[in-house]
Motif scaffolding. Structure first.
Motif, PDB file in Angstrom:
ATOM      1  N   GLY A  23      12.184   4.008  -6.866  1.00 51.97           N
ATOM      2  CA  GLY A  23      12.749   5.175  -6.184  1.00 51.97           C
ATOM      3  C   GLY A  23      14.324   5.303  -6.627  1.00 51.97           C
ATOM      4  N   GLN A  25      16.711   4.232  -4.585  1.00 52.18           N
ATOM      5  CA  GLN A  25      17.649   3.975  -3.306  1.00 52.18           C
ATOM      6  C   GLN A  25      17.467   2.828  -2.516  1.00 52.18           C
ATOM      7  OE1 GLN A  25      19.942   6.643  -2.242  1.00 52.18           O
ATOM      8  NE2 GLN A  25      19.370   7.595  -4.208  1.00 52.18           N
ATOM      9  N   GLN A 307      17.654  -0.599 -12.081  1.00 54.88           N
ATOM     10  CA  GLN A 307      16.675   0.623 -12.585  1.00 54.88           C
ATOM     11  C   GLN A 307      16.272   0.046 -14.134  1.00 54.88           C
ATOM     12  OE1 GLN A 307      15.509   1.411  -9.552  1.00 54.88           O
ATOM     13  NE2 GLN A 307      14.962   3.390 -10.177  1.00 54.88           N
TER      14      GLN A 307
END
Length: 313
Positions: A23, A25, A307
């Protein structure tokens, strides 16, 4: 498939640790004081005890010091580690380690308006270099260089350039610091401990940086004057660096000291000193300057790096 990564922004004073998944975050964020732990293994052990859950297999750590290989040493805390050994101790199959301002620079493109306080005017030139430089425990520096896709981050140790005086009060500060420290770097003035030194020279008072800033925010005495001198010097140095790198993409000012001083920037000599670099005053007047007030910008940058690593595994 690896789905989570361990993030850390390890500074000279405190460490911010979190997890991140697909996600993007960070979550399970903890801020821990470095002085409470003898080493990084104990620090992360405490974090895992606090948060529980399955340990991630990938780590992305930002550290306040140069990263030139597997042997990493913090600049302003007596911590040193070997990347493979720390990875094994924490059960990480992959550990990437970066200078803390590399992570901060990686995080800049992810910041929104609520994370920034613009000081003065100016408009960023698209695809121009972006300077990331700000005071905390030290004075960190990095540059975002435009590429065909995104930016390349160039780490720097600009905080260790020599400090020079322009005005009479700066000459006083420099003279005292030469006597006390010998060689005087920029971060010897533009940091939390630097603010303490500056205030002691100007006022004769020994106070913590937190006390100086709190008093400056609520009063108009010696503490406010010291903060204004600090911000004036910061503006001049950032103007110097902006010219060095032609940073017309903007200047972003992270760091705990900068964030704490954010309400004072607009009324201080910061912006005037930033622009006052003849014959390039008009050029610098077009460069926007932003104080970063995001609570964990280093983790935002580490998450952006993580990421990419998660997507590749």
């Amino acid at each position: 498939m690896v789905s989570t990564a361990l993030l850390a922004d390890i500074g000279g004073t405190s460490a911010r640790i979190a997890r991140v998944d697909a996600g993007g975050q960070p979550y399970d964020i903890r801020v821990l004081a470095g002085e409470d732990f003898p080493n990084l293994e104990a620090l992360f052990g405490h974090y895992f005890e606090q948060t529980g859950g399955t340990r991630p297999d990938v780590g992305v750590f930002a550290v306040a010091g140069p990263v030139d290989g597997d042997d990493v040493r913090l600049t302003n805390r007596d911590w040193r580690f070997q990347r493979p050994a720390l990875a094994a101790a924490l059960g990480l199959g992959q550990l990437a380690v970066f200078n803390d301002f590399v992570a901060l620079a990686e995080g800049v493109p992810t910041l929104g308006r609520a994370d920034l306080v613009q000081v003065g005017t100016g408009k960023a030139v698209e695809r121009a270099p972006i300077l990331v430089c700000g005071p905390g425990t030290g004075l960190g520096t990095a540059l975002l260089l435009p590429q065909e896709a995104g930016y390349r981050v160039l780490p720097s140790e600009g905080g260790h350039a020599r400090f020079g005086a322009v005005m009479a009060d700066e000459a006083r500060i420099l003279a005292h610091l030469v006597r006390d420290l010998g060689s005087v770097s920029v971060e010897a003035v533009l940091s939390g401990s630097g603010l303490v030194r500056l205030h002691a020279v100007l006022s004769g008072e020994q106070c913590t940086s937190q006390h100086i800033i709190r008093s400056a925010l609520t009063g108009s005495g010696a503490e406010l004057e010291s903060c204004n001198v600090f911000l004036r010097i910061l503006g001049r140095i950032l103007g110097d660096y902006a010219l060095l790198f032609d940073a017309r993409g903007g200047v972003f000012i992270p760091g705990g000291v900068a964030a704490a001083l954010a309400p004072l920037f607009a009324g201080s000599p910061f912006r005037a000193a930033f622009e006052d670099h003849p014959p390039y005053t008009a050029r610098l007047a077009t460069v926007p300057t932003h104080v970063v007030v995001h609570p964990t910008p280093g983790l935002a940058g580490a998450a952006a790096i993580a990421q990419r690593l998660l997507a590749a595994t």
